[in-house]
Design a protein around this motif. Structure first.
Motif, PDB file in Angstrom:
ATOM      1  N   ASP A 190      44.649  44.051  56.756  1.00  0.00           N
ATOM      2  CA  ASP A 190      44.267  45.324  57.284  1.00  0.00           C
ATOM      3  C   ASP A 190      44.511  46.023  55.663  1.00  0.00           C
ATOM      4  OD1 ASP A 190      44.476  45.156  59.339  1.00  0.00           O
ATOM      5  OD2 ASP A 190      46.919  44.314  59.906  1.00  0.00           O
ATOM      6  N   GLN A 191      45.163  45.399  54.712  1.00  0.00           N
ATOM      7  CA  GLN A 191      45.414  46.774  53.579  1.00  0.00           C
ATOM      8  C   GLN A 191      43.878  46.725  53.219  1.00  0.00           C
ATOM      9  OE1 GLN A 191      47.720  44.704  50.306  1.00  0.00           O
ATOM     10  NE2 GLN A 191      48.583  43.683  52.031  1.00  0.00           N
ATOM     11  N   LEU A 193      41.239  47.289  54.794  1.00  0.00           N
ATOM     12  CA  LEU A 193      40.332  48.021  55.645  1.00  0.00           C
ATOM     13  C   LEU A 193      40.497  49.442  55.707  1.00  0.00           C
ATOM     14  CD1 LEU A 193      41.024  46.637  59.192  1.00  0.00           C
ATOM     15  CD2 LEU A 193      38.481  46.371  57.663  1.00  0.00           C
ATOM     16  N   GLY A 194      41.876  49.630  55.177  1.00  0.00           N
ATOM     17  CA  GLY A 194      42.812  50.486  54.760  1.00  0.00           C
ATOM     18  C   GLY A 194      41.561  51.228  53.438  1.00  0.00           C
ATOM     19  N   VAL A 195      41.412  50.470  52.110  1.00  0.00           N
ATOM     20  CA  VAL A 195      40.559  50.852  51.327  1.00  0.00           C
ATOM     21  C   VAL A 195      39.040  51.290  51.611  1.00  0.00           C
ATOM     22  CG1 VAL A 195      40.009  48.919  49.061  1.00  0.00           C
ATOM     23  CG2 VAL A 195      41.718  48.842  49.308  1.00  0.00           C
ATOM     24  N   LEU A 196      38.686  50.398  52.637  1.00  0.00           N
ATOM     25  CA  LEU A 196      36.777  50.131  52.875  1.00  0.00           C
ATOM     26  C   LEU A 196      36.480  51.871  53.218  1.00  0.00           C
ATOM     27  CD1 LEU A 196      36.457  46.651  53.975  1.00  0.00           C
ATOM     28  CD2 LEU A 196      35.389  48.466  51.310  1.00  0.00           C
ATOM     29  N   ILE A 229      38.704  42.739  47.160  1.00  0.00           N
ATOM     30  CA  ILE A 229      38.275  43.738  47.309  1.00  0.00           C
ATOM     31  C   ILE A 229      39.587  44.575  46.671  1.00  0.00           C
ATOM     32  CG2 ILE A 229      38.312  46.256  49.083  1.00  0.00           C
ATOM     33  CD1 ILE A 229      36.583  44.321  50.644  1.00  0.00           C
ATOM     34  N   ILE A 230      41.350  44.137  47.454  1.00  0.00           N
ATOM     35  CA  ILE A 230      42.355  45.026  47.916  1.00  0.00           C
ATOM     36  C   ILE A 230      42.234  44.583  45.770  1.00  0.00           C
ATOM     37  CG2 ILE A 230      44.637  44.439  47.220  1.00  0.00           C
ATOM     38  CD1 ILE A 230      44.543  43.750  50.095  1.00  0.00           C
ATOM     39  N   LYS A 231      42.208  43.205  44.505  1.00  0.00           N
ATOM     40  CA  LYS A 231      42.789  43.063  43.169  1.00  0.00           C
ATOM     41  C   LYS A 231      41.316  43.758  42.973  1.00  0.00           C
ATOM     42  CE  LYS A 231      42.792  39.333  40.451  1.00  0.00           C
ATOM     43  NZ  LYS A 231      43.598  37.986  39.942  1.00  0.00           N
ATOM     44  N   GLN A 232      40.381  44.420  43.308  1.00  0.00           N
ATOM     45  CA  GLN A 232      39.461  45.105  42.687  1.00  0.00           C
ATOM     46  C   GLN A 232      39.911  47.014  42.567  1.00  0.00           C
ATOM     47  OE1 GLN A 232      36.054  44.570  45.144  1.00  0.00           O
ATOM     48  NE2 GLN A 232      35.140  42.396  43.270  1.00  0.00           N
ATOM     49  N   PRO A 238      46.929  40.785  46.522  1.00  0.00           N
ATOM     50  CA  PRO A 238      47.805  41.814  47.825  1.00  0.00           C
ATOM     51  C   PRO A 238      48.989  40.742  47.801  1.00  0.00           C
ATOM     52  CG  PRO A 238      45.971  40.446  48.772  1.00  0.00           C
ATOM     53  CD  PRO A 238      45.844  40.604  46.905  1.00  0.00           C
ATOM     54  N   GLN A 239      49.897  42.000  48.683  1.00  0.00           N
ATOM     55  CA  GLN A 239      51.583  41.474  48.617  1.00  0.00           C
ATOM     56  C   GLN A 239      51.677  40.886  49.335  1.00  0.00           C
ATOM     57  OE1 GLN A 239      53.829  42.268  46.692  1.00  0.00           O
ATOM     58  NE2 GLN A 239      52.185  43.066  45.243  1.00  0.00           N
ATOM     59  N   PRO A 240      52.557  39.766  50.563  1.00  0.00           N
ATOM     60  CA  PRO A 240      51.997  39.036  50.999  1.00  0.00           C
ATOM     61  C   PRO A 240      52.701  39.364  52.372  1.00  0.00           C
ATOM     62  CG  PRO A 240      54.464  38.052  49.742  1.00  0.00           C
ATOM     63  CD  PRO A 240      53.231  39.299  48.847  1.00  0.00           C
TER      64      PRO A 240
END
Length: 251
Positions: A190-191, A193-196, A229-232, A238-240
């Motif tokens: 979900d995180q 998807l928000g970035v994309l 993607i989140i780390k980039q 990403p947070q758990p």
């Protein structure tokens, strides 16, 4: 003839559940397969999601497609909707035509925009306690016939029975970790998807399609691609997701 074929399909689904219990007792794998088989058994359904309780709230631990994942999330955001009602009240909740259904105003508008027109939500009960709800979504009105509803109820009962066996066999600590892993995967996706959506200026459905294509092209798990993607973007992993509230029964 059609009825015989449908009954045979349902019986085959029961067999697949039993095979999962015997060969793949990992809860994460089991839940993922339950929603996929449910979407096949109840043929009008476009997608299926599985909601579970979490610290007094709800969370999707498995979904067979983006429509179910997004439909569930809309309900969590609005704090209302058919799957939450099935979870909270422990009863089957059907939406015949959402265009004419006024029970959940905050949920209705967004769900219709997503393409949800009818749905069927069924509680999953383990040792007398409702621990989750199976949510079937369709893009046409009155999608669930009497036969479809009967098959959905029968399959959910069998799925809950199989889940009960897994819960009783699993080590308590291991079970908690497996369920937490399932929720973490959903949270990471979900995180991403928000970035994309922000980067590509696209809808959630289009973002999910891009993520899935990247997963298939790289031959990597969807969660791993999402985490990358989140780390980039953030420079951090990403947070758990919050922990899973294990049912109160003795396991």
């Amino acid at each position: 003839m059609v009825s015989d074929a449908a009954e045979s399909h349902l019986a085959s689904a029961y067999g697949r559940l039993l095979t999962l219990v015997a060969d793949s007792p990992h809860v994460d794998v089991f839940l993922d397969q339950v929603v996929r088989v449910a979407a096949e058994v109840v043929t009008p359904a476009v997608a299926c999601g599985l909601t579970v309780r979490r610290d007094g709230g709800a969370f999707t631990v498995a979904s067979s497609g983006d429509l179910a994942a997004r439909g569930d999330e809309i309900q969590y955001g609005a704090d209302e909707g058919p799957c939450l009602e099935a979870l909270r009240r422990g009863r089957v909740v059907e939406v015949v035509d959402l265009r004419e259904d006024t029970r959940w105003c905050r949920y209705r508008e967004h769900a219709l925009r997503l393409g949800v027109v009818s749905s069927l939500s069924l509680p999953m009960t383990v040792d007398g306690e409702t621990v989750g709800a199976l949510n079937l979504y369709a893009t046409q009105p009155a999608a669930f016939t009497d036969t479809a509803r009967r098959h959905a109820v029968a399959f959910t009962d069998q799925g809950a029975a199989a889940l009960t066996v897994i819960l009783r066999q699993a080590d308590h600590a291991l079970l908690h970790q497996q369920l937490t892993d399932a929720m973490t995967s959903r949270s990471v996706i979900d995180q991403a998807l928000g970035v994309l959506m922000g980067q590509q200026r696209c809808t959630a459905t289009e973002a999910f399609s891009l993520l899935r294509q990247a997963s298939q092209h790289r031959n990597r798990k969807l969660r791993d691609v999402a985490a990358e993607i989140i780390k980039q973007v953030s420079g951090e992993s990403p947070q758990p997701a919050p922990g899973f509230a294990v049912p109160r029964q003795h396991l």
